[in-house]
Enzyme design. Sequence first.
Site, PDB file in Angstrom:
ATOM      1  N   ILE A   1      17.734 -17.914  58.284  1.00  0.00           N
ATOM      2  CA  ILE A   1      18.252 -18.675  57.136  1.00  0.00           C
ATOM      3  C   ILE A   1      17.625 -20.059  57.162  1.00  0.00           C
ATOM      4  O   ILE A   1      18.192 -21.004  57.697  1.00  0.00           O
ATOM      5  CB  ILE A   1      19.793 -18.741  57.133  1.00  0.00           C
ATOM      6  N   HIS A   2      16.412 -20.173  56.631  1.00  0.00           N
ATOM      7  CA  HIS A   2      15.738 -21.467  56.576  1.00  0.00           C
ATOM      8  C   HIS A   2      16.161 -22.186  55.307  1.00  0.00           C
ATOM      9  O   HIS A   2      17.090 -21.750  54.627  1.00  0.00           O
ATOM     10  CB  HIS A   2      14.221 -21.302  56.701  1.00  0.00           C
ATOM     11  N   ALA A   3      15.503 -23.304  55.014  1.00  0.00           N
ATOM     12  CA  ALA A   3      16.002 -24.199  53.967  1.00  0.00           C
ATOM     13  C   ALA A   3      16.210 -23.501  52.624  1.00  0.00           C
ATOM     14  O   ALA A   3      17.245 -23.643  51.997  1.00  0.00           O
ATOM     15  CB  ALA A   3      15.058 -25.389  53.811  1.00  0.00           C
TER      16      ALA A   3
ATOM     17  N   TYR B   1      10.744 -24.847  62.975  1.00  0.00           N
ATOM     18  CA  TYR B   1      10.895 -24.986  61.529  1.00  0.00           C
ATOM     19  C   TYR B   1      12.060 -25.923  61.205  1.00  0.00           C
ATOM     20  O   TYR B   1      11.933 -26.820  60.380  1.00  0.00           O
ATOM     21  CB  TYR B   1      11.126 -23.611  60.889  1.00  0.00           C
TER      22      TYR B   1
END
Lengths: 85, 549
Positions: free
Chosen positions: A14-16, B122
């Site tokens: 669940i990245h940005a 990230y």
Amino acid sequence: MKKFSYVITDELGIHARPAGLLVKEAAKFTSNITLKCGDKSGDAKRIFGIMGMGIKKGNEVTVEAEGSDEDAAIAGLADFFKNNL
Amino acid sequence: MITLHGKSVFGDICIGDIVFYKRKERVIKRYRVEDTDAEINRFQAAKSEGVIQLQALYEKALQDVGEANAAIFEIHQMMLEDLDYHESIINIITSQQVNVEYAIGVTADNFSAMFSAMDDAYMQGRAADVKDVSERLLTILDGTDTSNTDLNKSKSLDNPYILASDDLVPSETVQLDKSKVLGFIMQKGSANSHTSILARSMGIPAIVALGDELKPDYDGITAIVDGFTGTVYIDPDSKTLEIMKQKQAEAGEKKELLKQLKGKESITLNGQKIKIYANIGNTSDVGTVLSNDAEGIGLFRSEFLYLENNDFPTEEQQFLAYKQVAENMAARKVIIRTLDIGADKQADYFNLDKEENPALGYRAIRICLMQPDIFKTQLRALYRAAIYGNISIMFPMIISVQEIVKIKEIVKEVKAELTAEGIPFKDNVETGIMIETPAAALVSEDLAKEVDFFSVGTNDLTQYTLAIDRQNQKLDPFYQPHHKAILKLIKMAADSAHAEGKWIGICGELGADTSLTEEFLRMGIDELSVSPSMVLEVRKKVRETDLSK
């Protein structure tokens, strides 16, 4: 209270961007929506909280909804996870 | 000349003058306020204005750099409207009775510290986004702009330039006149920082994490950015300049070739098709396979798993490596060659005896058949991984049908064991052999009945046919790669394969020799497997060939 579990398949977790989309989706419902992963949990309507959970590919998350539209919220979010994560 | 090394995020070369972009430092003062409600109102007003600005930036970015890059501004909007962020700011204002600027500064530090502390590169990169959002609010509040809006108007920027900085945040990059930027060099950042993502989508060289060695004093100085090696040459000497110009021209030709040939079929003018695959020696090579548009992997040398280890690689280790490559190549074919240790490739833990003639000795399939435990571990991993993509298995150093019969017995045992253990595997995996001994070519009509495909290993075939040791440079004058004997053997193998309805490829160095491409096409060779960097050149040659003449 209604809930479902889902294993993340997106390479980046669940990245940005999906966190943003998730917040948008969760905001459509008045129910309180909570995201749980391991011993962490966060409000699905708060982007920092979700990103801060650091959910990765392969992690199992549980989504819980509580409120007047909890059925619709679970159905909507289950679709969202399948399509985006 | 000063040489700096960093992390490259896009392989290309640019030469130009550096513009070092330095942000004005913002000083946030802390002062006590009586009317905290007024401060909260100032915050709400700034936030509303911020959202409007971000909406405008999103629209602009959408047009300039596309949806994927523009999405960051939508995320910034959400960050700005995030309840945790609000609560933190409002809480600091009311509990400490301080000004909104200070509350924003502290909140930004806390939130970005949270991202910096995460174990994911990230997410660490997202710390910059928090700072960027907060900076926007502060700019709105005090009216001073610390961003690079004036960068585009600056004096020296009529010509394209190399942009240097510590690291750029999204709102800075979006305002850049991108037609003027040749490349990025950054003191900080990672492969996932915003500058890196932008550089990749623009297709320009970028090197990050150069550190403090990249000095603001370099502003205005000429530099070369070599994104292939992650090197920056500040004030290059004439010799370096010449070499890099050459390299830049080659990269340019390559790009041009790629533009023309990417996604195109490898087909002759008269309509004969051939597949062009790539040879690789490690899982990390898959990227270059895809970027050079190879149609598959024609030779995946599995030796790296053995040579990089101090002991026999486990089944799981091998399984993961094969699975990864198969998955990354999606539906494209991946031909994995089983262990080819011995001769010039040695691993200590094999405890191989010293031999008088190692090239003629205990190597490759011979080891596997004499030490079936080693072989079985690899076969188990291969048949398991085959579920995840389009894997074929290829056996090296075959000289007769006898070895294939033995291999098949072992494969049968492996499958029976996997079935008994309830471990999933793919049953019908395509299997083939290397044609790299004259014997194999000469009995290819028998071999073709036993396998699904042939792949000619021209390097060994040449050495064994001409009796020339590949390692002995003294023999170079005698070495004739186009010797008629070799071509005759290849033709013989091709005819045998086709007579049985099987296919044949070439995976040795001759496969990339474009002076032979036409001859191979005339033999009906079905596939050429070459080093990734040669794929497009060979495709070009195929597309220029007309066999009807």
